[in-house]
Design a protein around this motif. Sequence first.
Motif, PDB file in Angstrom:
ATOM      1  N   ALA A 106       0.845  -1.213   0.000  1.00 22.74           N
ATOM      2  CA  ALA A 106       0.000   0.000   0.000  1.00 22.74           C
ATOM      3  C   ALA A 106       0.872   1.252   0.000  1.00 22.74           C
TER       4      ALA A 106
ATOM      5  N   ALA B  86      -4.826  -1.965   4.363  1.00 21.67           N
ATOM      6  CA  ALA B  86      -3.911  -3.008   3.869  1.00 21.67           C
ATOM      7  C   ALA B  86      -3.606  -4.004   4.985  1.00 21.67           C
TER       8      ALA B  86
ATOM      9  N   HIS C 126      -6.859  -0.829  -1.436  1.00 22.37           N
ATOM     10  CA  HIS C 126      -6.909  -1.713  -0.264  1.00 22.37           C
ATOM     11  C   HIS C 126      -8.163  -1.453   0.574  1.00 22.37           C
TER      12      HIS C 126
END
Length: 368
Positions: A20, A233, A32
């Motif tokens: 991410a 994430a 995400h």
Amino acid sequence: MIPVNEPLLTESDFASVNDALRSGWISGAGPHIDAFEQRWAAYCGRKHGIAVANGSVALHVAVSLLDLEPGDEVIMPSFTIISCAWPVILSNATPVLVDSDPRTWTIDVGKIRQRVTRRTRAIMPVHIYGNPVNMRPLLDLAAEHGLAVIEDAAEAHGALYRGERIGSFGTLSCFSFYANKLITTGEGGMLLVDDDGLAERARRMRNLGFQPGRRFVHNELGYNFRLTNLQAALGLAQVERIDDIVARKRAMGKAYTERLSRLSGLELQVEQDWSRGVYWMYGILVREATGLDAAELARRLAERGIETRPFFLGMHEQPVLRKRGLFRGQSYPVTERLARQGLYLPSGLGLDEAQIECICQAVGEALE
Ligand SMILES: Cc1ncc(COP(=O)(O)O)c(C=O)c1O
């Protein structure tokens, strides 16, 4: 000291957050977030997930979506966190309390009906310490009176009620992903909902009321309650191993119960045969006959290197709410006893069997 909680982070968590970070999506939008919302909603059997900054603001958005009028009422357990009551109070509405069941420690569902009035708009069941509320009679009552249900599933990731996932029952269901939760994003939360219109409104409300189309034109007010893509994430990587996490928590719960049920000075939270709890935190109640209360037991355990946390203090006993004139003269004996005699033991995912053994031995000694 054995800490009350330690998050268990793995290589896949680090990789996902790194991914991410490298993508440049570091604020409150990004792939995400979308993936985390979809995965968690699908896991809980819901149509929409709306990720937010924490569990408290998930409840805040859920309550705001009810458009409460001053004097409206929301029924909730007296034994819960203030995050449940606060958004209701902010809406100039009234939290109406119901005592806990002495065995399950969750809202005593049989006592809800007598608290329903013309002003009741919603019921807020809370799955305390991961133990599911008896949802069927609660949902029937809500349907009978046309009430919304806001399910506070903050502590009950992956728990089941009659085979169905906790978080699948509420008109709106709310989760927390705080560091001590089964799935964590550090800080974080999510609302789950099936209704497309409510989902749209929730998305706008978490994002300052921004509309599609011309930016910075607002037809309604909202908050910045966004979760970041970095946090999402972390959550996304963890959802991948939710089954292992739940299995681990249940094994820890079983290990504690096997050892602690032998101690006559304790009462333990009862799991009903229609539920599969997740033992978010392993709570114990010390019987008055021991001559101890939770504060004294906690002190003795701290001396033995065991960190604990006290239980919630009932909403009706909260100084800040009493100062506002709320709950005057009200008493909820089960909640009062839980607050006085209850604490929870170390329950982090990193805890091993040897530590559980050592904690249980310390509890036995401390009770003597
Ligand atoms: C039952 C319950 N509801 C709501 C919350 C609020 O979640 P957060 O700490 O993410 O704001 C918590 C927090 O632990 C909780 O236990």
